[in-house]
Design a protein around this motif. Structure first.
Motif, mmCIF file in Angstrom:
data_model
loop_
_atom_site.group_PDB
_atom_site.id
_atom_site.type_symbol
_atom_site.label_atom_id
_atom_site.label_comp_id
_atom_site.label_asym_id
_atom_site.label_seq_id
_atom_site.Cartn_x
_atom_site.Cartn_y
_atom_site.Cartn_z
ATOM 1 N N LYS A 46 40.949 41.532 36.155
ATOM 2 C CA LYS A 46 40.130 42.035 35.049
ATOM 3 C C LYS A 46 38.837 41.228 34.905
ATOM 4 O O LYS A 46 37.821 41.739 34.446
ATOM 5 C CB LYS A 46 40.945 41.955 33.755
ATOM 6 C CG LYS A 46 40.231 42.417 32.526
ATOM 7 C CD LYS A 46 41.148 42.278 31.323
ATOM 8 C CE LYS A 46 40.414 42.627 30.043
ATOM 9 N NZ LYS A 46 41.269 42.416 28.870
ATOM 10 N N HIS A 47 38.879 39.975 35.329
ATOM 11 C CA HIS A 47 37.719 39.088 35.199
ATOM 12 C C HIS A 47 37.014 38.824 36.529
ATOM 13 O O HIS A 47 36.201 37.911 36.616
ATOM 14 C CB HIS A 47 38.157 37.768 34.561
ATOM 15 C CG HIS A 47 38.561 37.930 33.136
ATOM 16 N ND1 HIS A 47 37.653 38.053 32.113
ATOM 17 C CD2 HIS A 47 39.784 38.052 32.564
ATOM 18 C CE1 HIS A 47 38.281 38.213 30.975
ATOM 19 N NE2 HIS A 47 39.585 38.222 31.219
ATOM 20 N N THR A 48 37.313 39.621 37.551
ATOM 21 C CA THR A 48 36.687 39.451 38.860
ATOM 22 C C THR A 48 35.777 40.637 39.161
ATOM 23 O O THR A 48 36.193 41.788 39.046
ATOM 24 C CB THR A 48 37.763 39.332 39.961
ATOM 25 O OG1 THR A 48 38.619 38.231 39.662
ATOM 26 C CG2 THR A 48 37.121 39.128 41.325
ATOM 27 N N VAL A 49 34.546 40.333 39.549
ATOM 28 C CA VAL A 49 33.577 41.359 39.925
ATOM 29 C C VAL A 49 33.178 41.096 41.374
ATOM 30 O O VAL A 49 32.814 39.981 41.734
ATOM 31 C CB VAL A 49 32.337 41.316 39.000
ATOM 32 C CG1 VAL A 49 31.271 42.285 39.475
ATOM 33 C CG2 VAL A 49 32.739 41.596 37.561
ATOM 34 N N VAL A 50 33.265 42.135 42.208
ATOM 35 C CA VAL A 50 32.892 42.042 43.624
ATOM 36 C C VAL A 50 31.801 43.072 43.891
ATOM 37 O O VAL A 50 31.997 44.264 43.641
ATOM 38 C CB VAL A 50 34.109 42.301 44.542
ATOM 39 C CG1 VAL A 50 33.688 42.279 46.009
ATOM 40 C CG2 VAL A 50 35.206 41.284 44.288
ATOM 41 N N ASN A 51 30.665 42.606 44.373
ATOM 42 C CA ASN A 51 29.513 43.481 44.629
ATOM 43 C C ASN A 51 29.182 44.361 43.427
ATOM 44 O O ASN A 51 28.915 45.552 43.558
ATOM 45 C CB ASN A 51 29.752 44.349 45.868
ATOM 46 C CG ASN A 51 29.714 43.540 47.138
ATOM 47 O OD1 ASN A 51 29.045 42.518 47.216
ATOM 48 N ND2 ASN A 51 30.451 43.974 48.132
ATOM 49 N N GLY A 52 29.239 43.766 42.245
ATOM 50 C CA GLY A 52 28.884 44.482 41.031
ATOM 51 C C GLY A 52 29.966 45.405 40.492
ATOM 52 O O GLY A 52 29.749 46.094 39.501
ATOM 53 N N ARG A 53 31.114 45.434 41.116
ATOM 54 C CA ARG A 53 32.209 46.316 40.676
ATOM 55 C C ARG A 53 33.415 45.472 40.240
ATOM 56 O O ARG A 53 33.887 44.625 40.979
ATOM 57 C CB ARG A 53 32.617 47.259 41.800
ATOM 58 C CG ARG A 53 31.489 48.184 42.219
ATOM 59 C CD ARG A 53 31.861 49.055 43.376
ATOM 60 N NE ARG A 53 32.821 50.066 42.957
ATOM 61 C CZ ARG A 53 33.475 50.840 43.815
ATOM 62 N NH1 ARG A 53 33.298 50.700 45.112
ATOM 63 N NH2 ARG A 53 34.323 51.742 43.366
ATOM 64 N N ARG A 54 33.893 45.759 39.050
ATOM 65 C CA ARG A 54 35.025 45.021 38.492
ATOM 66 C C ARG A 54 36.325 45.478 39.147
ATOM 67 O O ARG A 54 36.519 46.652 39.416
ATOM 68 C CB ARG A 54 35.100 45.224 36.980
ATOM 69 C CG ARG A 54 36.047 44.248 36.309
ATOM 70 C CD ARG A 54 35.830 44.159 34.827
ATOM 71 N NE ARG A 54 34.543 43.615 34.433
ATOM 72 C CZ ARG A 54 34.264 42.317 34.345
ATOM 73 N NH1 ARG A 54 35.162 41.417 34.647
ATOM 74 N NH2 ARG A 54 33.069 41.922 33.946
#
Length: 102
Positions: A46-54
């Protein structure tokens, strides 16, 4: 596409979820461990964003519990040999149940 990748969880939240996971595991004598794992993975994703996507974790404790039973039985049947693959199986289960939230 936005190339921002980051983790926005806070230390006090991580400590709280970790303590709750330990308490659940101890008070259920280990049976609640899959619930603790899923609870923590949901918070982490829930608190991880990869390449702007959560990210979002969709796995269930019951699903992980079933996998643990299957993996345990396979380890017994193979006289412990299957145990070498348990970490990989757990990583595969985590990846299979992780998606983008949007």
């Amino acid at each position: 596409m936005d190339n921002n990748s980051y983790f926005d969880g806070k230390l006090h939240q991580m400590i709280g979820w970790s303590l709750l996971s330990i308490i659940i595991t101890i008070f259920t004598l280990g049976i609640g461990y899959p619930w603790a794992v899923v609870m923590k993975l949901k918070w982490i994703n829930k608190h991880t964003v990869v390449n702007g996507r959560r990210l979002q974790f969709n796995g269930t404790a019951l699903g992980l519990f079933g996998s643990y039973i299957k993996w345990f039985l396979l380890s017994i049947i193979t006289l412990g040999i299957y145990a070498f693959w348990l970490n990989i199986k757990l990583y595969q289960w985590k990846a299979k149940n992780t998606d983008f939230a949007d």
